[in-house]
Scaffold this motif. Structure first.
Motif, PDB file in Angstrom:
ATOM      1  N   PRO A   1       0.821  -1.230   0.000  1.00  0.00           N
ATOM      2  CA  PRO A   1       0.000   0.000   0.000  1.00  0.00           C
ATOM      3  C   PRO A   1       0.846   1.268   0.000  1.00  0.00           C
ATOM      4  CG  PRO A   1      -0.833  -1.566   1.601  1.00  0.00           C
ATOM      5  CD  PRO A   1       0.489  -2.089   1.142  1.00  0.00           C
ATOM      6  N   HIS A   2       1.961   1.248   0.741  1.00  0.00           N
ATOM      7  CA  HIS A   2       2.838   2.419   0.751  1.00  0.00           C
ATOM      8  C   HIS A   2       3.387   2.698  -0.641  1.00  0.00           C
ATOM      9  CE1 HIS A   2       3.753   1.610   5.301  1.00  0.00           C
ATOM     10  NE2 HIS A   2       2.492   1.925   5.068  1.00  0.00           N
TER      11      HIS A   2
ATOM     12  N   PHE B   1      -6.594   4.822   2.494  1.00  0.00           N
ATOM     13  CA  PHE B   1      -7.052   4.451   3.835  1.00  0.00           C
ATOM     14  C   PHE B   1      -7.951   3.219   3.780  1.00  0.00           C
ATOM     15  CE2 PHE B   1     -10.053   4.689   7.349  1.00  0.00           C
ATOM     16  CZ  PHE B   1      -9.187   4.818   8.430  1.00  0.00           C
ATOM     17  N   PHE B   2      -8.888   3.225   2.837  1.00  0.00           N
ATOM     18  CA  PHE B   2      -9.796   2.080   2.721  1.00  0.00           C
ATOM     19  C   PHE B   2      -9.044   0.841   2.227  1.00  0.00           C
ATOM     20  CE2 PHE B   2     -13.126   5.367   2.703  1.00  0.00           C
ATOM     21  CZ  PHE B   2     -13.991   4.816   3.630  1.00  0.00           C
ATOM     22  N   LEU B   3      -8.124   1.029   1.279  1.00  0.00           N
ATOM     23  CA  LEU B   3      -7.359  -0.103   0.782  1.00  0.00           C
ATOM     24  C   LEU B   3      -6.519  -0.707   1.901  1.00  0.00           C
ATOM     25  CD1 LEU B   3      -6.258  -1.865  -1.551  1.00  0.00           C
ATOM     26  CD2 LEU B   3      -4.537  -0.080  -1.949  1.00  0.00           C
ATOM     27  N   LEU B   4      -5.892   0.156   2.665  1.00  0.00           N
ATOM     28  CA  LEU B   4      -5.069  -0.330   3.763  1.00  0.00           C
ATOM     29  C   LEU B   4      -5.920  -1.024   4.827  1.00  0.00           C
ATOM     30  CD1 LEU B   4      -2.135  -0.408   4.637  1.00  0.00           C
ATOM     31  CD2 LEU B   4      -2.464   1.783   5.789  1.00  0.00           C
ATOM     32  N   SER B   5      -7.118  -0.493   5.056  1.00  0.00           N
ATOM     33  CA  SER B   5      -8.013  -1.110   6.043  1.00  0.00           C
ATOM     34  C   SER B   5      -8.400  -2.525   5.624  1.00  0.00           C
ATOM     35  CB  SER B   5      -9.267  -0.252   6.213  1.00  0.00           C
ATOM     36  OG  SER B   5      -8.933   1.046   6.668  1.00  0.00           O
ATOM     37  N   ILE B   6      -8.712  -2.671   4.346  1.00  0.00           N
ATOM     38  CA  ILE B   6      -9.100  -3.988   3.854  1.00  0.00           C
ATOM     39  C   ILE B   6      -7.942  -4.979   3.949  1.00  0.00           C
ATOM     40  CG2 ILE B   6      -9.851  -5.263   1.816  1.00  0.00           C
ATOM     41  CD1 ILE B   6     -11.388  -2.742   0.971  1.00  0.00           C
TER      42      ILE B   6
ATOM     43  N   LEU C   1      -0.977   7.656   9.224  1.00  0.00           N
ATOM     44  CA  LEU C   1      -0.525   8.936   9.754  1.00  0.00           C
ATOM     45  C   LEU C   1       0.969   8.979  10.034  1.00  0.00           C
ATOM     46  CD1 LEU C   1      -3.456   9.744  12.218  1.00  0.00           C
ATOM     47  CD2 LEU C   1      -3.108  10.590   9.890  1.00  0.00           C
ATOM     48  N   VAL C   2       1.616   7.819  10.125  1.00  0.00           N
ATOM     49  CA  VAL C   2       3.040   7.804  10.454  1.00  0.00           C
ATOM     50  C   VAL C   2       3.864   7.285   9.283  1.00  0.00           C
ATOM     51  CG1 VAL C   2       4.800   6.903  12.009  1.00  0.00           C
ATOM     52  CG2 VAL C   2       2.537   7.514  12.904  1.00  0.00           C
ATOM     53  N   ASN C   3       3.618   6.066   8.882  1.00  0.00           N
ATOM     54  CA  ASN C   3       4.509   5.434   7.910  1.00  0.00           C
ATOM     55  C   ASN C   3       4.319   5.959   6.486  1.00  0.00           C
ATOM     56  OD1 ASN C   3       5.559   3.810   9.948  1.00  0.00           O
ATOM     57  ND2 ASN C   3       4.027   2.218   9.625  1.00  0.00           N
ATOM     58  N   VAL C   4       3.070   6.125   6.058  1.00  0.00           N
ATOM     59  CA  VAL C   4       2.824   6.575   4.681  1.00  0.00           C
ATOM     60  C   VAL C   4       3.416   7.959   4.423  1.00  0.00           C
ATOM     61  CG1 VAL C   4       1.043   7.149   2.998  1.00  0.00           C
ATOM     62  CG2 VAL C   4       0.812   5.087   4.391  1.00  0.00           C
TER      63      VAL C   4
END
Length: 398
Positions: A77-78, A114-119, A153-156
């Motif tokens: 995702p990143h 955000f949604f992709l990472l959540s999934i 909020l931190v890594n991306v």
């Protein structure tokens, strides 16, 4: 593979290599700085009990850590978000000052990420944990949102910021190199134009002198043609290089002054003196001859009384000192506005070739015209054997 190719080359193999290296470094950072301290080895307590490691073994732990808990839910995702920024948002919107569109796309991208990472965080690591028997239930929505916010909020921002910074620095460096290259090409073209202007101007005056002696059936005409032939060979075959041996440049000046001495005869008071070691020194071609030519064209040829031209050249280590004096018919010559083409060209060439390593003083007083020039010479590291010039005592006549 050179460092320059690795960083700047657009060839596919170099681009793949450096992108792979970047994400491997980021992957190791995620493992060592984010995942391990907070999950299997909390606080890096390596001596404490580790139930998962003890129960499932090191191979399972490495596979789970490297693949299901860091590579898929974090790095992929990143990378997706980062490439969308540096290859779409940055060149097509921000750099073209389409700020409103860039902000809108950035907000859409953040939401989608955000949604992709959540999934991904909901299904990939926990599904593997459930299949492996580590967990029996899927994580709650609150747990997934908490992890997603932490990563978003931190890594991306960190990895995207680093990638954007690298991209902008590379772009700036390439633009600087392109600007420098354009400046060099422009200066080179201008120098070629100036040299092209010097050639016909210089040859025109010399041919006029030979033409005059030919009409009068002078016995000195063949010798003048021979000297002109050597000068032409030097100008056409050797002056196409950025620098030439100083000895050869001085030899051409010596031949030119010899031609002028033949023209004016015994009435000319000519002096030519060289001091210092001229071996293995390099100078820009045809840089000195315009001053000498000017002294004859605007000095000696205008005189009713016996003309005088004195040239003193001294080489002190890497510095060339050039002192030329000639008498003039009375009023000072206005060189700043009405100077010859040769003088204007050589001033321009000095500015281009020796911008911070030359001095030029031209003094026009009543009856005397003086040129003093000092330039920093280059050294011939190859130490090519250059042609020795004859000592010009033959032309230093009182």
């Amino acid at each position: 593979m050179t460092t320059y190719d690795f960083i700047f080359s657009n060839q596919l193999r170099y681009r793949v290599t450096r992108h792979t290296a970047f994400w491997i470094i980021w992957w190791l950072y995620v493992i060592l700085a984010v995942y391990l301290p907070s999950q299997p080895f909390k606080g890096w307590n390596l001596s404490g009990p580790h139930p998962i490691l003890d129960k499932y073994g090191l191979a399972f732990f490495i596979k789970k850590t490297l693949f299901f808990n860091t590579l898929i839910p974090a790095v992929l995702p990143h990378a997706t978000f980062t490439y969308a920024i540096i290859y779409f948002l940055l060149p097509r919107l921000f750099l073209k000052r389409k700020n409103i569109g860039a902000i809108i796309c950035l907000c859409i991208g953040i939401t989608a990420s955000f949604f992709l990472l959540s999934i991904i965080l909901m299904y990939v690591p926990y599904y593997h944990s459930r299949v492996s028997g580590i967990r029996t239930i899927m994580p709650s929505l609150d747990e997934v949102i908490q992890l997603t916010f932490k990563s978003s909020l931190v890594n991306v921002p960190v990895v995207t910021g680093i990638a954007v910074m690298i991209k902008l620095v590379k772009r700036w460096w390439i633009k600087q190199k392109e600007t420098e290259q354009l400046t060099k090409e422009k200066a080179k073209a201008e120098l070629q134009l100036l040299k092209a202007q010097i050639h016909p101007h210089f040859l025109f005056n010399t041919l006029n002198n030979i033409y005059f002696f030919t009409l009068s059936n002078s016995k000195q005409a063949p010798e003048m043609i021979k000297k002109l032939s050597g000068m032409l060979n030097y100008i056409l075959n050797e002056c196409n290089q950025p620098t030439v041996p100083l000895n050869k440049e001085l030899k051409m000046i010596q031949d030119y002054m010899a031609l002028e001495k033949i023209r004016y005869g015994e009435q000319m008071d000519m002096g030519f003196e060289i001091k210092g070691n001229c071996d293995n020194k390099l100078i820009a071609p045809l840089l000195l001859i315009p001053f000498v030519e000017n002294s004859f064209k605007h000095g000696a040829s205008k005189m009713l009384m016996p003309p005088s031209v004195k040239l003193n050249i001294s080489v002190e280590e890497k510095d060339l000192h050039f002192l030329l004096t000639n008498n003039t018919p009375g009023a000072p010559i206005q060189t700043s506005r009405n100077g010859s083409i040769g003088l204007k060209n050589v001033k321009k060439r000095l500015q281009l070739l020796y911008p911070a390593t030359h001095e030029l003083n031209i003094i026009s007083e009543s009856g005397i015209f003086t040129v003093f020039m000092k330039i920093r010479l280059e050294e011939n590291v190859d130490k090519v054997n250059t042609e020795e010039i004859n000592h010009p005592t033959d032309y230093a006549m009182a």
